[in-house]
Design an enzyme around this catalytic site. Sequence first.
Site, mmCIF file in Angstrom:
data_model
loop_
_atom_site.group_PDB
_atom_site.id
_atom_site.type_symbol
_atom_site.label_atom_id
_atom_site.label_comp_id
_atom_site.label_asym_id
_atom_site.label_seq_id
_atom_site.Cartn_x
_atom_site.Cartn_y
_atom_site.Cartn_z
ATOM 1 N N ALA A 81 0.805 -1.222 0.000
ATOM 2 C CA ALA A 81 0.000 0.000 0.000
ATOM 3 C C ALA A 81 0.838 1.271 0.000
ATOM 4 O O ALA A 81 0.337 2.350 -0.300
ATOM 5 C CB ALA A 81 -0.927 0.010 1.218
ATOM 6 N N ARG A 95 10.440 7.845 -1.761
ATOM 7 C CA ARG A 95 11.855 7.986 -2.137
ATOM 8 C C ARG A 95 12.171 7.476 -3.549
ATOM 9 O O ARG A 95 13.271 7.672 -4.045
ATOM 10 C CB ARG A 95 12.731 7.273 -1.104
ATOM 11 C CG ARG A 95 12.902 8.091 0.176
ATOM 12 C CD ARG A 95 13.626 7.300 1.237
ATOM 13 N NE ARG A 95 12.771 6.253 1.806
ATOM 14 C CZ ARG A 95 13.227 5.256 2.556
ATOM 15 N NH1 ARG A 95 14.518 5.143 2.793
ATOM 16 N NH2 ARG A 95 12.390 4.353 3.048
ATOM 17 N N GLY A 112 0.352 2.168 9.102
ATOM 18 C CA GLY A 112 1.392 1.277 9.620
ATOM 19 C C GLY A 112 1.203 -0.162 9.144
ATOM 20 O O GLY A 112 0.128 -0.552 8.689
ATOM 21 N N ASP A 156 7.488 -4.890 -1.976
ATOM 22 C CA ASP A 156 8.721 -4.236 -2.417
ATOM 23 C C ASP A 156 9.960 -5.031 -2.003
ATOM 24 O O ASP A 156 11.062 -4.506 -1.971
ATOM 25 C CB ASP A 156 8.792 -2.801 -1.874
ATOM 26 C CG ASP A 156 8.725 -2.736 -0.355
ATOM 27 O OD1 ASP A 156 8.527 -3.798 0.280
ATOM 28 O OD2 ASP A 156 8.861 -1.623 0.198
ATOM 29 N N GLY A 214 14.166 -2.800 12.052
ATOM 30 C CA GLY A 214 13.764 -3.094 13.421
ATOM 31 C C GLY A 214 14.767 -4.091 13.992
ATOM 32 O O GLY A 214 15.223 -4.992 13.298
ATOM 33 N N ALA A 253 20.056 -5.862 -53.353
ATOM 34 C CA ALA A 253 20.180 -4.734 -52.423
ATOM 35 C C ALA A 253 19.094 -3.697 -52.680
ATOM 36 O O ALA A 253 18.775 -3.389 -53.826
ATOM 37 C CB ALA A 253 21.556 -4.090 -52.581
ATOM 38 N N SER A 274 18.818 -5.260 -57.906
ATOM 39 C CA SER A 274 18.895 -4.227 -56.866
ATOM 40 C C SER A 274 17.912 -3.092 -57.111
ATOM 41 O O SER A 274 17.524 -2.823 -58.242
ATOM 42 C CB SER A 274 20.316 -3.652 -56.829
ATOM 43 O OG SER A 274 21.210 -4.666 -56.471
HETATM 44 C C1 UD1 Z 1 9.455 -2.426 8.499
HETATM 45 C C2 UD1 Z 1 9.486 -3.081 9.876
HETATM 46 C C3 UD1 Z 1 10.936 -3.177 10.352
HETATM 47 C C4 UD1 Z 1 11.730 -3.980 9.360
HETATM 48 C C5 UD1 Z 1 11.623 -3.371 7.981
HETATM 49 C C6 UD1 Z 1 12.284 -4.271 6.963
HETATM 50 C C7 UD1 Z 1 7.415 -2.400 10.981
HETATM 51 C C8 UD1 Z 1 6.806 -1.495 11.972
HETATM 52 N N1 UD1 Z 1 8.725 -2.244 10.783
HETATM 53 O O1 UD1 Z 1 9.951 -1.111 8.643
HETATM 54 O O2 UD1 Z 1 10.996 -3.801 11.609
HETATM 55 O O3 UD1 Z 1 13.083 -4.057 9.745
HETATM 56 O O4 UD1 Z 1 10.223 -3.224 7.588
HETATM 57 O O5 UD1 Z 1 12.315 -3.631 5.722
HETATM 58 O O6 UD1 Z 1 6.742 -3.259 10.439
HETATM 59 N N2 UD1 Z 1 3.005 -0.747 4.231
HETATM 60 C C9 UD1 Z 1 1.675 -0.759 3.959
HETATM 61 N N3 UD1 Z 1 0.818 -0.019 4.709
HETATM 62 C C10 UD1 Z 1 1.257 0.743 5.741
HETATM 63 C C11 UD1 Z 1 2.638 0.764 6.020
HETATM 64 C C12 UD1 Z 1 3.496 -0.010 5.254
HETATM 65 O O7 UD1 Z 1 1.229 -1.429 3.019
HETATM 66 O O8 UD1 Z 1 0.421 1.388 6.366
HETATM 67 C C13 UD1 Z 1 3.921 -1.535 3.431
HETATM 68 C C14 UD1 Z 1 4.855 -0.646 2.662
HETATM 69 O O9 UD1 Z 1 4.340 -0.372 1.369
HETATM 70 C C15 UD1 Z 1 6.117 -1.472 2.570
HETATM 71 C C16 UD1 Z 1 6.066 -2.327 3.819
HETATM 72 O O10 UD1 Z 1 4.729 -2.316 4.253
HETATM 73 O O11 UD1 Z 1 6.103 -2.324 1.472
HETATM 74 C C17 UD1 Z 1 7.009 -1.896 4.902
HETATM 75 O O12 UD1 Z 1 6.653 -0.606 5.309
HETATM 76 P P1 UD1 Z 1 7.741 0.470 5.711
HETATM 77 O O13 UD1 Z 1 7.070 1.690 6.186
HETATM 78 O O14 UD1 Z 1 8.711 0.607 4.618
HETATM 79 O O15 UD1 Z 1 8.409 -0.258 6.938
HETATM 80 P P2 UD1 Z 1 9.817 0.039 7.539
HETATM 81 O O16 UD1 Z 1 9.760 1.351 8.227
HETATM 82 O O17 UD1 Z 1 10.867 -0.159 6.533
#
Ligand code: UD1
Length: 455
Positions: free
Chosen positions: A12, A17, A80, A103, A138, A379, A404
Amino acid sequence: MNGTLAIVILAAGQGTRMRSSRPKVLHELAGRPLLRHVIHAASALDPDEIVVVAGHGADLVRDAIRSDHLRWAIQEEQLGTGHAVQVAMPAVTADKVLILYGDVPLIRADLLKRAVAGVGPGRMNLVTIELDDPTGYGRIVRGEAGEILRIVEQKDADEATLAITEGNTGIICASREDLAGYLNRLKNDNAQGEYYLTDCIECCIDQGGRVEGILAERIAEVAGVNNKQQLNELERGYQLEQAERLMAEGVTLADKHRFDLRGNLKTGQDVFIDFNCLFTGDVELGSNVSIGPNCVISDSIIGDNVTILPNCVIEGARIEAGCTVGPFARLRPEAHLHDNAKVGNFVEIKKSEVGEGSKVNHLSYIGDTHIGQHTNIGAGTITCNYDGVNKHQTTIGDDVFVGSNTALVAPIVVESGATIGAGSTITRDAPANTLNLGRAKQVTIETWKRPRKRD
Ligand code: UD1
Ligand code: CA
């Protein structure tokens, strides 16, 4: 313990970036959207359901990834990773749930199988990775006996926790019922104000459950893409792996760092591929095939003992044994060269048959044409197949000689054994074994004087 399995793929996020209007999971690695790679790996586990959580550009993502096997959940606001999984839960009915990320494209089925094994009520798995530089990940906090206690996000970690080098890949597997319970207890009282999926670990421990760490062996397979630099690193790593796999199968590559495959390549024995070649779609190369440098070959079948000289572009073509193509030739869809045919420089061939042993060696356009055997196309010959509205067919028999700079105005038939004089514009059928001329008669003026410069 082998209950039904659901795989939830989080996709989602916007991917700010990436600095792109395209949703992150639609950026391509080896010619396919990131999300497709993840679905491919997930499908290898033969799960009972796959749920994709889309949000940013959800419509674009759904259109690009169309598949009957997927269920979609829409996360309108990205609150989140924990919230994202919550959004998916109504679509999940299986006993166990495996969480993946849209991703993280290079994830492999063998690691996923390990991630799923042993999971049941009160027992979840968490895939971790040892990192030289764990920045951004994390951190996995373990107890004295080495048991996993919780995950602390980078932004919530103190000095001592930041020093931990074991990172969370984000991939977890738990029983659906347990997970639903943990998700209901999540709070967003953290540095990012998000519902963290990672807090489920602590929930599980609090309730007397056990979290087993599954250590991933290679960073690439759990690495996420956040920017173009990371995308490129994964692309190059993936391409190098493919090049090495082909070499292991016996292919000789001039330079494994200058080889790209966006699709599938099947090869026979003793294949040589020079530098800077790109293969896309499904390509088959027979035995003793040699591909010169700078060729782009897509969705084509190339037979034994074929030589492709440098700088050719070949798409949707079929090239049978013993042919030579190029340099600088372009074969377009439905170009079909039969055994030992030759196509030379600056020749374009579209939707045409070139019969056994026939030659189109220089500067020609052949479209919507059937050429028989042992015919020579001179040709600069052009088949004029388009009248501005419709396409028309040209038929050329066996043992024909086309001089040709000939224009063959279709629809037209040049019968076997016919000869066309150079420079002809041919608008009527040429009967077998005749000479056909369609050009102005030459005039010679003997009394003519060259003009001189005025004083
Ligand atoms: C997350 C983990 C972290 C881990 C890291 C590995 C959590 C809180 N943290 O951090 O521990 O080391 O991945 O890469 O889980 N996404 C959604 N909806 C949301 C938020 C995120 O679909 O509301 C998806 C994003 O598109 C992405 C993935 O979840 O593909 C990870 O989200 P992101 O915010 O990048 O997590 P990190 O901060 O990297
Ligand atoms: Ca985040």
